[in-house]
Design an enzyme around this catalytic site. Structure first.
Site, PDB file in Angstrom:
ATOM      1  N   GLU A 142      71.555 -41.046 109.520  1.00  0.00           N
ATOM      2  CA  GLU A 142      70.418 -41.276 110.757  1.00  0.00           C
ATOM      3  C   GLU A 142      69.159 -40.748 110.510  1.00  0.00           C
ATOM      4  O   GLU A 142      69.754 -38.737 109.743  1.00  0.00           O
ATOM      5  CB  GLU A 142      70.879 -40.464 111.659  1.00  0.00           C
ATOM      6  CG  GLU A 142      70.579 -40.936 113.265  1.00  0.00           C
ATOM      7  CD  GLU A 142      70.979 -40.229 114.501  1.00  0.00           C
ATOM      8  OE1 GLU A 142      70.738 -41.467 115.399  1.00  0.00           O
ATOM      9  OE2 GLU A 142      70.965 -39.137 114.449  1.00  0.00           O
ATOM     10  N   GLY A 277      70.367 -30.207 112.657  1.00  0.00           N
ATOM     11  CA  GLY A 277      71.440 -29.128 112.740  1.00  0.00           C
ATOM     12  C   GLY A 277      73.446 -29.239 113.021  1.00  0.00           C
ATOM     13  O   GLY A 277      73.693 -28.966 112.670  1.00  0.00           O
ATOM     14  N   ALA A 278      72.630 -30.871 113.122  1.00  0.00           N
ATOM     15  CA  ALA A 278      74.559 -31.724 113.643  1.00  0.00           C
ATOM     16  C   ALA A 278      74.363 -32.834 114.138  1.00  0.00           C
ATOM     17  O   ALA A 278      73.217 -33.454 113.957  1.00  0.00           O
ATOM     18  CB  ALA A 278      75.139 -30.898 115.131  1.00  0.00           C
ATOM     19  N   GLU A 314      77.127 -33.120 120.646  1.00  0.00           N
ATOM     20  CA  GLU A 314      78.496 -33.591 119.204  1.00  0.00           C
ATOM     21  C   GLU A 314      78.782 -34.795 120.392  1.00  0.00           C
ATOM     22  O   GLU A 314      79.176 -35.926 119.859  1.00  0.00           O
ATOM     23  CB  GLU A 314      77.794 -33.362 118.283  1.00  0.00           C
ATOM     24  CG  GLU A 314      77.227 -32.503 117.428  1.00  0.00           C
ATOM     25  CD  GLU A 314      76.026 -33.151 117.318  1.00  0.00           C
ATOM     26  OE1 GLU A 314      76.368 -34.630 117.546  1.00  0.00           O
ATOM     27  OE2 GLU A 314      74.319 -32.752 117.231  1.00  0.00           O
ATOM     28  N   HIS A 317      79.055 -37.151 122.080  1.00  0.00           N
ATOM     29  CA  HIS A 317      78.083 -38.522 121.387  1.00  0.00           C
ATOM     30  C   HIS A 317      78.745 -39.626 121.730  1.00  0.00           C
ATOM     31  O   HIS A 317      78.560 -40.630 120.409  1.00  0.00           O
ATOM     32  CB  HIS A 317      77.172 -37.780 119.899  1.00  0.00           C
ATOM     33  CG  HIS A 317      75.852 -37.539 119.940  1.00  0.00           C
ATOM     34  ND1 HIS A 317      74.300 -38.857 119.990  1.00  0.00           N
ATOM     35  CD2 HIS A 317      74.746 -36.888 119.969  1.00  0.00           C
ATOM     36  CE1 HIS A 317      73.093 -38.583 120.371  1.00  0.00           C
ATOM     37  NE2 HIS A 317      73.565 -36.862 119.508  1.00  0.00           N
ATOM     38  N   GLU A 336      70.493 -39.340 122.573  1.00  0.00           N
ATOM     39  CA  GLU A 336      69.867 -37.897 122.311  1.00  0.00           C
ATOM     40  C   GLU A 336      69.797 -37.428 124.093  1.00  0.00           C
ATOM     41  O   GLU A 336      70.118 -36.605 123.923  1.00  0.00           O
ATOM     42  CB  GLU A 336      68.600 -38.053 121.312  1.00  0.00           C
ATOM     43  CG  GLU A 336      69.690 -38.178 120.532  1.00  0.00           C
ATOM     44  CD  GLU A 336      70.326 -37.724 119.589  1.00  0.00           C
ATOM     45  OE1 GLU A 336      70.233 -36.418 120.027  1.00  0.00           O
ATOM     46  OE2 GLU A 336      70.801 -38.522 118.360  1.00  0.00           O
TER      47      GLU A 336
END
Length: 862
Positions: A142, A277-278, A314, A317, A336
């Site tokens: 991404e 970060g992830a 996450e 998501h 997001e």
């Protein structure tokens, strides 16, 4: 399978194409990709067969590829020529005759490179506990980097099924989105991993990782949850594993759709990135170690909370982003913003003592408005036309304003109706792609409210609403007032007239009931609410708006401060500081409010006070006000630290533990002698005992030592960095090498950027930390060494990285330097420079506005 077919139909019946999007005449149905990485040479070979659906007869097929050497291309098994446009990242296949509508097979073979920073397939170098070097491979796709791994239709709307195979060295573990279907030992000792076929998903969600790894699992219903780590530290994943199990059950219920994959892995990488970060790869979430693993001798309470919220983000998501995906990057906020809001909602529900609602007010809202109230803002839904703009979209508007707007809608519609709308949305669009209006339609259907009318002003235009309150009067037990709506801004460009439909909750201090209303436009609007206490507008701080009271109204709130709910205390402080910075009122109002904060006040109040002092010290760095501000910081915060103590007490509230971190860091930055002396004693003990600093204060002790370091201290810090074996701890030490207040000491960090002692991502982090302390030094060095800087900055971040280094400068010459750099860039790549210039302008304007009141508060000349 039926739901997959429906999703594909939804995908290809897309709206009109935006600039920069691929044609829809040929679409992928499934990919079968096989790669053979060579970690030692940082290269890999790949081959794939793509089942495609030709929708319209065509002689050319266009898809994405970048940094790939295509050696073979076939169409239905026959060789065909290809042309790669490296700048546009487009691969065009020319067919011998127009392809007939229907299914066909496209094949490629290629050679690619393994990057040293997180783009495409990349390497993470680290040191084992025994001092031997190690290398892990992982992917980061991404936004536009799956095309660096394999030729693909690398846009979110082109959902397809993926089957992935890879060759891994003997003894290494490979992991991908789906469970392993088979492992075959090759004659040379390597292993051929083949993973199961995925559901239809977007290309950026594909994942591959491999290395000397170990995997630990638990079952959550029918789903296997795993933590994958470098060998020897899997126990540090126990916290994330346990919280992941709680969160999966929570989200299964909240979304009304069970998690659809058979497993959910969380993979820890021992590295870092300037960009993320992830990453929410479906079924194979990648994290850098500091965002996932709990080291019992280093991780603080705030670190545990951070890990929980990142894991929550996450996993959220897996529904918002993976199961249902935005149609194009202009609706990135659907991914997001919602995941950011969901991390707070989950935290509030599962860990109520942490005070997630207070964090929403002090961090989320303030973080969003700090950019949204400037000329650098943009709509939450923004046009995206090229790769650079995609990268720029990952900012505080997309994440934090998106989060705040979602929270406002939940507050306005009611929690149950809001959740019902989300469930409708998930059920209707699972495995498909959407635009924002489709979410509004489902929320409206569930609530009976005109959601699009309310939300469009907050998502289709930039800026922050300003609600002004005047004439509050109480008669016969009812308070009346006049409200009007304007625009809050920190610079002239952000104060242009705009209109929103702002939902608000009104209450009186001590009143039994609140009133809801909506305010739009500059004409005064009469409102009333039961009760005769001071009037609170935006009670509970649910709406995304600044609130300014007339003098009598504000004075009443100061007098009634102790009776205000915590969120309204925090909101009042935040609004008063920002309104002063924007020139709407004097900073004395803010000081009047903070003067009401008692020694035993809630930890979030003192954290907010400490944050305000930190902002003032930053604004007046290099001016005569800095030393008096440092002295006031020590005088104000020292007694609070004395009250809660240096030692973490058994059973103390999490917010108190976190406040201790904040206070030690603030006092250390302000040069409090006792804190600096303690830091030096603690750090001296690290050479013999790496656990010498208690986890609860480790981070602020190290930052105190580094900020106040002498040349000898810096050498000591460098020695600790070189000896450290923990990747997380080493990354932290590297950052600290650039933060010394003494410029001559901080400059010593620049020499490390020319060596191989630290990794490329660590070099970027070090230069960034130097810029935070000495922006002119970092910027000038980066411009003079631009080729070197580009070599260690991720490609997606390069356009804005160097300009951003100068954003904290107070040097009058800096804007011209940034402009000169921007003129060397394409117009589409100048967003980072524009943001840096805006930040400089806003900082200067704020300093000018706040200087007189700050000087009076300190009792010195401005």
């Amino acid at each position: 399978m039926k739901s997959y077919a429906v999703a594909l139909a939804l995908t290809v019946s897309a709206p009109a194409l935006a600039v920069g999007q691929l044609p829809r005449d040929v679409v992928p149905v499934s990919y079968d990709i096989s790669v053979s990485p060579d970690a030692k040479t940082l290269a890999f070979k790949g081959q794939e067969r793509i089942a495609v659906d030709v929708r319209e007869a065509t002689r050319t097929v266009t898809l994405n590829a970048a940094d790939l050497d295509i050696t073979t291309a076939t169409w239905d098994g026959k060789a065909v020529p290809v042309k790669l446009d490296a700048d546009a990242q487009l691969l065009t296949v020319t067919l011998p005759a127009p392809a007939t509508p229907g299914r066909h097979t496209l094949g490629f073979e290629w050679r690619g490179k393994i990057n040293r920073s997180a783009a495409g397939l990349f390497a993470i170098d680290y040191t084992n506990a025994d001092g031997t070097p190690a290398r892990m491979l992982a992917t980061q796709f991404e936004a536009p980097d799956a095309r660096r791994f394999a030729p693909m239709w690398d846009e979110p709307a082109f959902k397809a099924r993926f089957t992935l195979s890879t060759v891994a060295p003997a003894g290494q573990l490979a992991v991908s989105n789906m469970p392993v279907a088979s492992i075959t030992k090759n004659g040379d000792g390597t292993q051929l991993y083949r993973f199961g076929e995925s559901p239809v998903m977007s290309s950026y969600l594909l994942f591959l990782g491999m290395g000397d790894l170990e995997r630990k699992t638990v079952m959550a219903g029918k789903t296997e949850i795993g933590v994958v780590t470098r060998r020897g530290v899997s126990a540090q994943g126990d916290y994330a594993l346990a919280e992941g199990k709680r969160l999966l059950a929570y989200f299964n219920d909240y979304f009304g759709q069970p998690y659809p994959l058979p497993k959910l892995d969380m993979i820890a990488g021992p590295g870092s990135s300037q960009f993320f970060g992830a990453m929410e790869n479906w079924g194979a979430i990648f994290y850098f170690e500091n965002e996932l693993l709990v080291d019992p001798v280093r991780t603080s309470q705030s670190g545990r909370e951070r890990i929980f919220t990142v894991v929550a983000h996450e996993i959220a998501h897996q529904w918002f982003g993976d199961l249902v995906t935005m149609q194009w990057w202009d609706d990135l906020w659907l991914n997001e913003g919602f995941a950011s809001w969901m991390e707070g909602r989950a935290s509030a529900d599962l860990n109520p003592s942490w005070g997630a609602e207070a964090t929403e007010v002090t961090a989320t809202r303030e973080g969003a408005m700090s950019l949204d109230a400037t000329a650098a803002t943009h709509p939450v839904i923004r046009p995206i036309e090229n790769v650079t703009q995609i990268s720029e979209a990952f900012d505080s508007i997309t994440y934090l304003k998106g989060q705040a707007v979602i929270g406002m809608l939940e507050s306005t519609l009611g929690r149950n109706k809001f959740r019902d709308g989300i469930r409708r949305y998930m059920a209707k669009y699972k495995y498909g792609n959407t635009v924002t209006d489709q979410l509004w339609a489902e929320l409206a259907a569930a609530s009976g409210r005109p959601v699009a009318e309310i939300a469009s002003g907050f998502t289709r235009q930039g800026g922050v609403p300003l609600i002004t309150v005047a004439g509050a009067t109480c008669r016969a037990g009812t308070t009346t007032a006049r409200l009007s709506q304007g625009r809050f801004g920190l610079d002239a460009a952000s104060k242009a007239t705009q209109t929103w439909q702002v939902p608000l909750v009104l209450a009186t201090v001590g009143g039994a009931r609140a009133t809801t209303t909506s305010v739009s436009g500059p004409a005064p609007q009469a409102v009333s609410v039961r009760g005769c206490g001071p009037l609170v507008v935006n009670s509970g701080q649910g709406s995304y708006a600044r609130v300014q009271y007339d003098e009598p109204g504000h004075a009443a709130l100061v007098r009634g401060y102790q009776r205000l709910p915590l969120l309204d205390r925090l909101g009042l402080m935040g609004d008063d500081f920002a309104l002063a910075a924007g020139g709407y009122q004097d900073l004395s109002r803010y000081f009047a409010v903070t003067g009401q904060v008692r020694p035993n006040a809630d930890a979030f109040e003192w954290a907010s006070v400490a944050g305000g002092m930190s902002t003032l010290r930053s604004l007046f760095r290099g001016t005569p006000l800095l030393e008096p501000l440092r002295a006031r910081t020590r005088a104000s915060l020292g007694p609070v630290l004395g009250r809660i103590g240096w030692e973490q007490r058994t059973g103390e509230p999490a917010r108190v533990t976190n406040l201790r971190e904040t206070l030690v860091a603030s006092l250390g930055a302000a040069g409090e002698p006792d804190v600096v002396a303690r830091a030096r004693r603690y750090v001296a003990g690290l050479a013999a005992d790496p656990t010498a600093i208690p986890p609860a204060i480790r981070s602020p002790i190290l930052s105190t030592f580094a900020i106040n370091s002498t040349a000898a201290d810096w050498d000591q810090l460098l020695a600790l960095t070189e000896a450290e074996r923990s990747p997380v701890a080493k990354n932290r030490f590297v950052v600290l090498l650039g933060v010394a207040r003494d410029e001559a000491v901080a400059r010593r960090a620049l020499a490390l950027l020319r060596t191989d002692k630290i990794t490329p991502p660590q070099k970027a982090s070090l230069l960034r930390s130097l810029a935070n302390a000495h922006p002119d030094v970092a910027f000038d060095w980066a411009v003079a060494n631009r080729t070197l800087v580009d070599s260690f900055v991720e490609e997606s971040s390069r356009a804005g990285f160097i300009p951003s280094l100068g954003a904290g400068s107070t040097n009058p010459a800096m804007p011209a330097k940034i402009n000169a750099l921007a003129e060397q860039q394409p117009a589409a790549a100048r967003g980072g420079a524009m943001r840096a210039l805006t930040a400089i302008s806003v900082r200067k304007a704020a300093a000018d506005q706040l200087r007189p009141a700050t000087a009076r508060w300190l009792g010195v000349g401005g």
